[in-house]
Design an enzyme around this catalytic site. Structure first.
Site, PDB file in Angstrom:
ATOM      1  N   PHE A  60      -9.626   2.624  10.068  1.00 39.83           N
ATOM      2  CA  PHE A  60      -9.031   1.293  10.130  1.00 39.83           C
ATOM      3  C   PHE A  60      -7.652   1.340   9.487  1.00 39.83           C
ATOM      4  O   PHE A  60      -7.517   1.539   8.285  1.00 39.83           O
ATOM      5  CB  PHE A  60      -9.920   0.271   9.432  1.00 39.83           C
ATOM      6  CG  PHE A  60      -9.392  -1.137   9.511  1.00 39.83           C
ATOM      7  CD1 PHE A  60      -9.385  -1.824  10.717  1.00 39.83           C
ATOM      8  CD2 PHE A  60      -8.903  -1.775   8.382  1.00 39.83           C
ATOM      9  CE1 PHE A  60      -8.895  -3.123  10.798  1.00 39.83           C
ATOM     10  CE2 PHE A  60      -8.415  -3.064   8.446  1.00 39.83           C
ATOM     11  CZ  PHE A  60      -8.409  -3.744   9.660  1.00 39.83           C
ATOM     12  N   GLY A  63      -1.718  -0.794   7.343  1.00 39.05           N
ATOM     13  CA  GLY A  63      -0.378  -0.768   6.771  1.00 39.05           C
ATOM     14  C   GLY A  63       0.420   0.395   7.324  1.00 39.05           C
ATOM     15  O   GLY A  63       0.691   0.474   8.519  1.00 39.05           O
ATOM     16  N   SER A  64       0.775   1.339   6.455  1.00 34.15           N
ATOM     17  CA  SER A  64       1.642   2.441   6.876  1.00 34.15           C
ATOM     18  C   SER A  64       0.990   3.350   7.905  1.00 34.15           C
ATOM     19  O   SER A  64       1.691   4.041   8.647  1.00 34.15           O
ATOM     20  CB  SER A  64       2.084   3.269   5.662  1.00 34.15           C
ATOM     21  OG  SER A  64       0.979   3.885   5.028  1.00 34.15           O
ATOM     22  N   GLU A 137      -3.797  10.248   1.380  1.00 39.17           N
ATOM     23  CA  GLU A 137      -4.129   8.976   0.741  1.00 39.17           C
ATOM     24  C   GLU A 137      -4.607   9.116  -0.703  1.00 39.17           C
ATOM     25  O   GLU A 137      -4.574   8.136  -1.448  1.00 39.17           O
ATOM     26  CB  GLU A 137      -5.196   8.255   1.572  1.00 39.17           C
ATOM     27  CG  GLU A 137      -4.753   7.892   2.980  1.00 39.17           C
ATOM     28  CD  GLU A 137      -3.607   6.896   3.000  1.00 39.17           C
ATOM     29  OE1 GLU A 137      -3.596   5.968   2.157  1.00 39.17           O
ATOM     30  OE2 GLU A 137      -2.710   7.042   3.862  1.00 39.17           O
TER      31      GLU A 137
END
Length: 239
Positions: A60, A63-64, A137
């Site tokens: 999902f 954002g970036s 991440e």
């Protein structure tokens, strides 16, 4: 007959970003931080995938990952994550901030509703793709962005799917929690690191969401506040 969808133009623009941007050297990770080793990344991913759903895995993107994809997905599906919302809740002393002027980065946190893109991972490259995503991440332990399996509703159908989302980690020492919009705007209108400014990240996200047909009222109001603050600090540039 196709209809033409009007795309909103944000007040925050490249001219504002240039006024905030400055050259910042990367001083590296500060002492005391525990970073993931290659073995820890692999072990974490292997343990996480033990709870995977059947079939292809989806990530999902909110954002970036929308405007700077980590991989080429086999499909992209519009989706909604109920029970999650976008929030600038992560303090950063590096990347888009400094120890002297920390920045803020966006995450999804508990509560509300978040529209985004479900990016489907190629099945023949699943472990390699997710391994790269884990390394992008998560950098320190405990991670500021923590992967979870969340339920997302896919557009055009009644079904929900379990998907990977990198969410806020309240146990991270950099978790800022719920901040007032004024405090977030003040930070984004000033902070800059060697990756650039928080204002630039906000603009990129707002533009990419609008292009996809998503309108996030929180981010839209935030970009208005950030633009107004920059204009008030540089009146000659906007006279």
């Amino acid at each position: 007959m196709q209809t033409c969808r009007m795309v909103r133009v944000p007040r925050l623009a490249e001219g504002h970003i240039r006024l905030v941007h400055r050259e910042v050297s990367d001083t590296g990770a500060w002492p005391g931080l525990e970073q993931f080793t290659e073995e820890q990344y692999d072990a974490h991913l292997t343990a996480f995938l033990k709870d995977r759903p059947d079939g292809p895995v989806g990530v999902f993107a909110y954002g970036s990952l929308i405007w700077r994809r980590a991989f080429v997905p086999t499909a992209e599906l519009r989706a909604v994550a109920h029970g999650w919302h976008r929030a600038f809740s992560l303090r950063q002393k590096r990347f888009r901030g400094t120890p002297e002027c920390p920045g803020l980065m966006m995450q999804i946190d508990r509560g509300g509703r978040c529209e985004g893109i479900l990016q489907m991972v190629p099945e023949d490259r699943e472990h390699a793709v997710l391994g790269e995503l884990w390394r992008r991440e998560m950098t320190v332990r405990p991670p500021s962005y923590i992967p979870r399996w969340i339920e997302v509703a896919v557009a055009g159908g009644p079904e929900t799917r379990r998907a990977i989302a990198f969410t806020a980690n309240p146990d991270s020492p950099n978790y800022a929690g719920a901040l007032q919009p004024e405090e977030v705007a003040q930070c984004l209108a000033e902070a800059c690191g060697h990756w650039g400014t928080g204002a630039e990240y906000l603009l990129q996200t707002v533009v990419s969401l609008e292009r996809e047909g998503f309108h996030d009222p929180y981010l839209w109001a935030l970009q208005e506040r950030v633009a107004a603050l920059i204009e008030s600090r540089h009146p000659a540039a906007f006279g």
